[in-house]
Design a protein around this motif. Structure first.
Motif, PDB file in Angstrom:
ATOM      1  N   HIS A 205       5.224  13.833   2.997  1.00 17.88           N
ATOM      2  CA  HIS A 205       4.164  14.415   2.163  1.00 17.88           C
ATOM      3  C   HIS A 205       2.783  14.272   2.796  1.00 17.88           C
ATOM      4  O   HIS A 205       1.884  15.040   2.473  1.00 17.88           O
ATOM      5  CB  HIS A 205       4.183  13.835   0.743  1.00 17.88           C
ATOM      6  N   LEU A 206       2.596  13.297   3.684  1.00 19.04           N
ATOM      7  CA  LEU A 206       1.285  13.166   4.342  1.00 19.04           C
ATOM      8  C   LEU A 206       1.374  13.765   5.738  1.00 19.04           C
ATOM      9  O   LEU A 206       2.046  13.208   6.623  1.00 19.04           O
ATOM     10  CB  LEU A 206       0.896  11.688   4.458  1.00 19.04           C
ATOM     11  N   SER A 207       0.697  14.860   5.970  1.00 21.09           N
ATOM     12  CA  SER A 207       0.824  15.568   7.248  1.00 21.09           C
ATOM     13  C   SER A 207       0.297  14.704   8.398  1.00 21.09           C
ATOM     14  O   SER A 207      -0.507  13.770   8.192  1.00 21.09           O
ATOM     15  CB  SER A 207       0.060  16.891   7.204  1.00 21.09           C
ATOM     16  N   ALA A 208       0.735  15.041   9.606  1.00 19.19           N
ATOM     17  CA  ALA A 208       0.268  14.325  10.801  1.00 19.19           C
ATOM     18  C   ALA A 208      -1.253  14.450  10.916  1.00 19.19           C
ATOM     19  O   ALA A 208      -1.940  13.509  11.316  1.00 19.19           O
ATOM     20  CB  ALA A 208       0.945  14.893  12.038  1.00 19.19           C
TER      21      ALA A 208
ATOM     22  N   VAL B 180       0.831  -1.209   0.000  1.00 14.18           N
ATOM     23  CA  VAL B 180       0.000   0.000   0.000  1.00 14.18           C
ATOM     24  C   VAL B 180       0.863   1.256   0.000  1.00 14.18           C
ATOM     25  O   VAL B 180       1.896   1.317   0.675  1.00 14.18           O
ATOM     26  CB  VAL B 180      -0.937   0.007   1.236  1.00 14.18           C
ATOM     27  N   TRP B 181       0.428   2.234  -0.763  1.00 18.63           N
ATOM     28  CA  TRP B 181       1.053   3.546  -0.774  1.00 18.63           C
ATOM     29  C   TRP B 181      -0.065   4.585  -0.726  1.00 18.63           C
ATOM     30  O   TRP B 181      -1.171   4.305  -1.197  1.00 18.63           O
ATOM     31  CB  TRP B 181       1.903   3.736  -2.036  1.00 18.63           C
ATOM     32  N   ALA B 182       0.186   5.764  -0.171  1.00 15.50           N
ATOM     33  CA  ALA B 182      -0.864   6.791  -0.121  1.00 15.50           C
ATOM     34  C   ALA B 182      -0.272   8.171  -0.337  1.00 15.50           C
ATOM     35  O   ALA B 182       0.932   8.380  -0.153  1.00 15.50           O
ATOM     36  CB  ALA B 182      -1.601   6.743   1.225  1.00 15.50           C
ATOM     37  N   ALA B 183      -1.117   9.105  -0.725  1.00 14.76           N
ATOM     38  CA  ALA B 183      -0.698  10.500  -0.923  1.00 14.76           C
ATOM     39  C   ALA B 183      -1.931  11.391  -0.803  1.00 14.76           C
ATOM     40  O   ALA B 183      -3.020  10.919  -0.467  1.00 14.76           O
ATOM     41  CB  ALA B 183      -0.021  10.670  -2.275  1.00 14.76           C
ATOM     42  N   ASN B 184      -1.735  12.678  -1.078  1.00 19.77           N
ATOM     43  CA  ASN B 184      -2.812  13.663  -0.901  1.00 19.77           C
ATOM     44  C   ASN B 184      -3.797  13.608  -2.069  1.00 19.77           C
ATOM     45  O   ASN B 184      -3.733  14.416  -2.990  1.00 19.77           O
ATOM     46  CB  ASN B 184      -2.208  15.059  -0.760  1.00 19.77           C
TER      47      ASN B 184
END
Ligand code: PMP
Length: 364
Positions: free
Chosen positions: A256-259, A87-91
């Motif tokens: 790149h993914l904020s807290a 799995v990968w994620a982004a905005n």
């Protein structure tokens, strides 16, 4: 030299985006019309508050907890299951796909899709200096598999973009099509099946996630923006071979993914059943909308998504404008003569039907 010194090929280009207009009935960007419950809002607020207490520190760059929860959510759609390393994620899935083009496209490389399709795809290609080639869909917006295979064999793309369901037509891809294109592309490229609207597919239509165990070059992207009712959250993700996720880590910006994004996405996933709870109603509303439009003698594309493409109009802009004047915003997109309407609440759909009937009466 004109100021600012924009790249030559970007000069004069308008930024992409649907009009954001403040009208009572907004059926133009395929959002879920139902907001979160008070309990869900409270949990999200509490999670954001906890994240706020840590904001002097950078967030978890590998967003491990979020990957675990996304993997467990996706595992429902494939007997083989999905592990966090896949799995990968982004905005938003827009950013996920841009990262895919940054990693696997680039100068001297080609991206392929089949028009009419999502208008951001050529923009990802442009922004990464990737050559863009668009094949064509059949009259009913399905893929002609022989022609698609031939195009891939000729162009040898390093990225193939296949939305399922397709935007703006709503057309889902059968698993055979994904299999044929994964084989034709081979391991010199990746085949991205964009399932932004996957949760809305009709019963019996499988997800491409089921093919991940067979094709190492397959990437399936998803988003929390649509069925998940989280468009404002900006969280898109993918499932693929762990080697593909590792490759993307080379091009992603650090942290790149904020807290806050991670905390809120985790809270939303804890409320997945509630947030997805209206999907069946939206699918039923979609099927009723297709039937109603057909009964009014419109051409209507079969839809596996939460929107419907219908036409054909000699002057679609006039119809779009007429609806807007009656407080209903839809989307002027897709092939000439067609319009796209998102599926909203029963009240919103009633307003759409009344406005369209009225516009038609006026134009008759
Ligand atoms: N793919 C398709 C086919 C879409 O229609 C959209 C949004 N309209 C996206 C991806 C991107 O959505 P998001 O960035 O909100 O995940």
């Amino acid at each position: 030299m004109t100021f600012p010194p924009l790249r030559e090929e970007l000069r004069g280009i308008e930024p992409y985006g649907a009009p954001q207009l403040d009208v009572p009935v907004q059926l133009n960007v395929n959002e879920n019309p139902y907001g979160p419950s008070a309990a869900c809002i409270a949990d999200i607020a509490e999670s954001a508050a906890q994240a706020a207490a840590t904001l002097n520190r950078y967030p978890d760059r590998e967003f491990v907890a979020l990957r675990e929860q996304l993997a467990s959510y996706l595992s429902k759609d494939t007997p083989a299951g999905i592990v966090p390393e896949q799995v990968w994620a982004a905005n938003g899935s827009n950013e996920v796909m841009l990262q895919l083009l940054q990693a696997f496209g680039g100068p001297g490389r080609t991206a392929v899709s089949f028009a009419p399709t999502y208008s951001m795809y050529p923009e990802y290609a442009r922004d990464t200096n990737t050559r863009w080639v668009a094949g064509h869909r059949a009259e009913d917006f399905s893929l002609d598999l022989d022609a698609a295979r031939d195009l891939v064999k000729t162009e040898r793309p390093s990225v193939v973009l296949l939305p399922s369901p397709n935007n703006p037509t709503g057309t889902a891809l059968p698993p055979e099509a994904v299999a044929v294109l994964c084989e034709a592309t081979g391991e010199d490229g990746v085949v991205v099946v964009d399932e932004a609207y996957g949760e809305f597919r009709r019963t019996g239509v499988p997800s491409a996630l089921e093919l991940l165990a067979t094709y190492r070059n397959l990437v399936v992207t998803r988003t929390m923006s649509k069925a998940f009712a989280g468009a404002g959250l900006r969280l898109g993700y993918l499932a693929a071979d762990p080697a593909i996720c590792d490759a993307i880590r080379v091009v992603r910006l650090p942290y790149h993914l904020s807290a806050v994004t991670q905390a809120v996405a985790l809270a939303a996933l804890r409320h997945a059943d509630e947030l997805l709870g209206k999907v069946d109603e939206l699918r039923a509303e979609r099927d009723a909308l297709v039937d109603w439009l057909r009964a009014q003698q419109y051409d209507v594309a079969d839809s596996d998504a939460n929107y419907v493409l219908f036409g054909r109009f000699a002057d679609r802009h006039a119809v779009w404008q007429g609806l807007l004047e009656r407080g209903v915003l839809i989307r002027e997109t897709g092939p000439d003569g067609w319009l796209r309407v998102s599926v909203g609440t029963p009240d919103e759909m009633a307003a759409f039907r009344a406005a369209l009937t009225d516009v038609n009466g006026e134009r008759a």
